[in-house]
Design a protein around this motif. Structure first.
Motif, PDB file in Angstrom:
ATOM      1  N   CYS A   1      41.605  35.583  48.910  1.00 13.96           N
ATOM      2  CA  CYS A   1      40.620  36.161  47.963  1.00 13.96           C
ATOM      3  C   CYS A   1      41.264  35.946  46.645  1.00 13.96           C
ATOM      4  O   CYS A   1      40.696  35.648  45.718  1.00 13.96           O
ATOM      5  CB  CYS A   1      40.735  37.546  48.177  1.00 13.96           C
ATOM      6  SG  CYS A   1      39.692  38.477  47.354  1.00 13.96           S
ATOM      7  N   LEU A   2      42.723  36.234  46.439  1.00 16.51           N
ATOM      8  CA  LEU A   2      43.436  35.950  45.478  1.00 16.51           C
ATOM      9  C   LEU A   2      43.182  34.542  44.737  1.00 16.51           C
ATOM     10  O   LEU A   2      42.793  34.393  43.614  1.00 16.51           O
ATOM     11  CB  LEU A   2      44.786  36.271  45.173  1.00 16.51           C
ATOM     12  CG  LEU A   2      45.668  36.149  44.187  1.00 16.51           C
ATOM     13  CD1 LEU A   2      45.243  36.958  42.807  1.00 16.51           C
ATOM     14  CD2 LEU A   2      47.079  36.384  44.307  1.00 16.51           C
ATOM     15  N   LYS A   3      43.424  33.537  45.665  1.00 21.45           N
ATOM     16  CA  LYS A   3      43.266  31.927  45.151  1.00 21.45           C
ATOM     17  C   LYS A   3      41.999  31.823  44.788  1.00 21.45           C
ATOM     18  O   LYS A   3      41.794  31.064  43.790  1.00 21.45           O
ATOM     19  CB  LYS A   3      43.800  31.422  46.403  1.00 21.45           C
ATOM     20  CG  LYS A   3      43.751  29.849  46.130  1.00 21.45           C
ATOM     21  CD  LYS A   3      44.146  29.314  47.476  1.00 21.45           C
ATOM     22  CE  LYS A   3      44.334  27.573  47.324  1.00 21.45           C
ATOM     23  NZ  LYS A   3      43.206  26.709  46.793  1.00 21.45           N
ATOM     24  N   GLN A   4      41.058  32.325  45.644  1.00 25.85           N
ATOM     25  CA  GLN A   4      39.733  32.050  45.194  1.00 25.85           C
ATOM     26  C   GLN A   4      39.131  32.570  43.770  1.00 25.85           C
ATOM     27  O   GLN A   4      38.586  32.051  42.882  1.00 25.85           O
ATOM     28  CB  GLN A   4      38.545  32.721  46.362  1.00 25.85           C
ATOM     29  CG  GLN A   4      37.263  32.360  46.057  1.00 25.85           C
ATOM     30  CD  GLN A   4      36.351  33.126  47.078  1.00 25.85           C
ATOM     31  OE1 GLN A   4      36.677  33.753  48.004  1.00 25.85           O
ATOM     32  NE2 GLN A   4      35.158  32.839  46.920  1.00 25.85           N
ATOM     33  N   HIS A   5      39.925  33.775  43.615  1.00 26.40           N
ATOM     34  CA  HIS A   5      39.190  34.578  42.516  1.00 26.40           C
ATOM     35  C   HIS A   5      40.160  33.732  41.159  1.00 26.40           C
ATOM     36  O   HIS A   5      39.535  33.559  40.074  1.00 26.40           O
ATOM     37  CB  HIS A   5      39.874  36.035  42.315  1.00 26.40           C
ATOM     38  CG  HIS A   5      39.751  36.677  41.111  1.00 26.40           C
ATOM     39  ND1 HIS A   5      38.266  37.189  40.784  1.00 26.40           N
ATOM     40  CD2 HIS A   5      40.501  37.105  40.140  1.00 26.40           C
ATOM     41  CE1 HIS A   5      38.532  37.818  39.441  1.00 26.40           C
ATOM     42  NE2 HIS A   5      39.574  37.815  39.098  1.00 26.40           N
ATOM     43  N   ALA A   6      41.262  33.403  41.369  1.00 29.90           N
ATOM     44  CA  ALA A   6      42.233  32.517  40.419  1.00 29.90           C
ATOM     45  C   ALA A   6      41.412  31.298  40.059  1.00 29.90           C
ATOM     46  O   ALA A   6      41.118  30.967  38.890  1.00 29.90           O
ATOM     47  CB  ALA A   6      43.590  32.421  40.649  1.00 29.90           C
ATOM     48  N   GLU A   7      40.880  30.478  41.217  1.00 34.09           N
ATOM     49  CA  GLU A   7      40.314  29.265  41.077  1.00 34.09           C
ATOM     50  C   GLU A   7      39.047  29.691  40.285  1.00 34.09           C
ATOM     51  O   GLU A   7      38.646  28.569  39.261  1.00 34.09           O
ATOM     52  CB  GLU A   7      39.895  28.430  42.199  1.00 34.09           C
ATOM     53  CG  GLU A   7      41.435  27.977  42.988  1.00 34.09           C
ATOM     54  CD  GLU A   7      41.099  27.434  44.321  1.00 34.09           C
ATOM     55  OE1 GLU A   7      40.108  27.751  44.880  1.00 34.09           O
ATOM     56  OE2 GLU A   7      42.027  26.725  44.622  1.00 34.09           O
ATOM     57  N   THR A   8      38.237  30.632  40.513  1.00 41.20           N
ATOM     58  CA  THR A   8      37.039  30.866  39.738  1.00 41.20           C
ATOM     59  C   THR A   8      37.128  31.052  38.290  1.00 41.20           C
ATOM     60  O   THR A   8      36.449  30.503  37.446  1.00 41.20           O
ATOM     61  CB  THR A   8      36.256  32.093  40.282  1.00 41.20           C
ATOM     62  OG1 THR A   8      36.156  31.968  41.641  1.00 41.20           O
ATOM     63  CG2 THR A   8      35.164  32.549  39.560  1.00 41.20           C
ATOM     64  N   PHE A   9      38.435  31.634  37.719  1.00 37.80           N
ATOM     65  CA  PHE A   9      38.515  31.654  36.644  1.00 37.80           C
ATOM     66  C   PHE A   9      39.609  30.868  35.810  1.00 37.80           C
ATOM     67  O   PHE A   9      40.205  30.937  34.853  1.00 37.80           O
ATOM     68  CB  PHE A   9      39.285  33.155  36.190  1.00 37.80           C
ATOM     69  CG  PHE A   9      38.303  34.177  36.266  1.00 37.80           C
ATOM     70  CD1 PHE A   9      37.563  34.600  35.319  1.00 37.80           C
ATOM     71  CD2 PHE A   9      38.103  34.703  37.399  1.00 37.80           C
ATOM     72  CE1 PHE A   9      36.400  35.542  35.351  1.00 37.80           C
ATOM     73  CE2 PHE A   9      37.307  36.019  37.763  1.00 37.80           C
ATOM     74  CZ  PHE A   9      36.519  36.287  36.507  1.00 37.80           C
ATOM     75  N   GLY A  10      39.650  29.387  36.550  1.00 36.34           N
ATOM     76  CA  GLY A  10      40.418  28.336  36.038  1.00 36.34           C
ATOM     77  C   GLY A  10      41.656  28.382  36.186  1.00 36.34           C
ATOM     78  O   GLY A  10      42.441  27.533  35.396  1.00 36.34           O
TER      79      GLY A  10
END
Length: 90
Positions: A78-87
């Motif tokens: 979840c953290l990885k997905q969120h971080a990637e969403t925000f570049g």
């Protein structure tokens, strides 16, 4: 994260609901007479709430409260997905 069936095939919400229903069924004969109120918490300082947190208090030497969640594969995903969403892929 509440919709992941990580507790023996059940979500956290399902397990909590089943607990409350079982508690109610077991103790309903005592409600209103012996037992006048109920408080169900998530640890003495809410340390089992999600996401976990740490509120150091005076005289509290328990370090690492909530630390276990940072290594959970679902949280890391979840953290990885969120971080990637925000570049931020790192």
């Amino acid at each position: 994260m509440d919709d992941l069936p990580v507790l023996d095939g059940k979500t956290q919400i399902q397990v909590y609901k089943e607990f409350c229903e079982s508690f109610k069924a077991s103790f309903s004969p005592f409600m209103g007479s012996t037992t006048m109120g109920i408080s169900i918490g998530l640890g003495p300082d809410g340390e089992l709430q999600y996401p976990s947190h740490h509120h150091p208090t005076k005289g509290n030497n328990s370090h690492g409260v909530g630390e276990f969640q940072c290594y959970d594969k679902n949280i890391l995903s979840c953290l990885k997905q969120h971080a990637e969403t925000f570049g931020n892929p790192l």
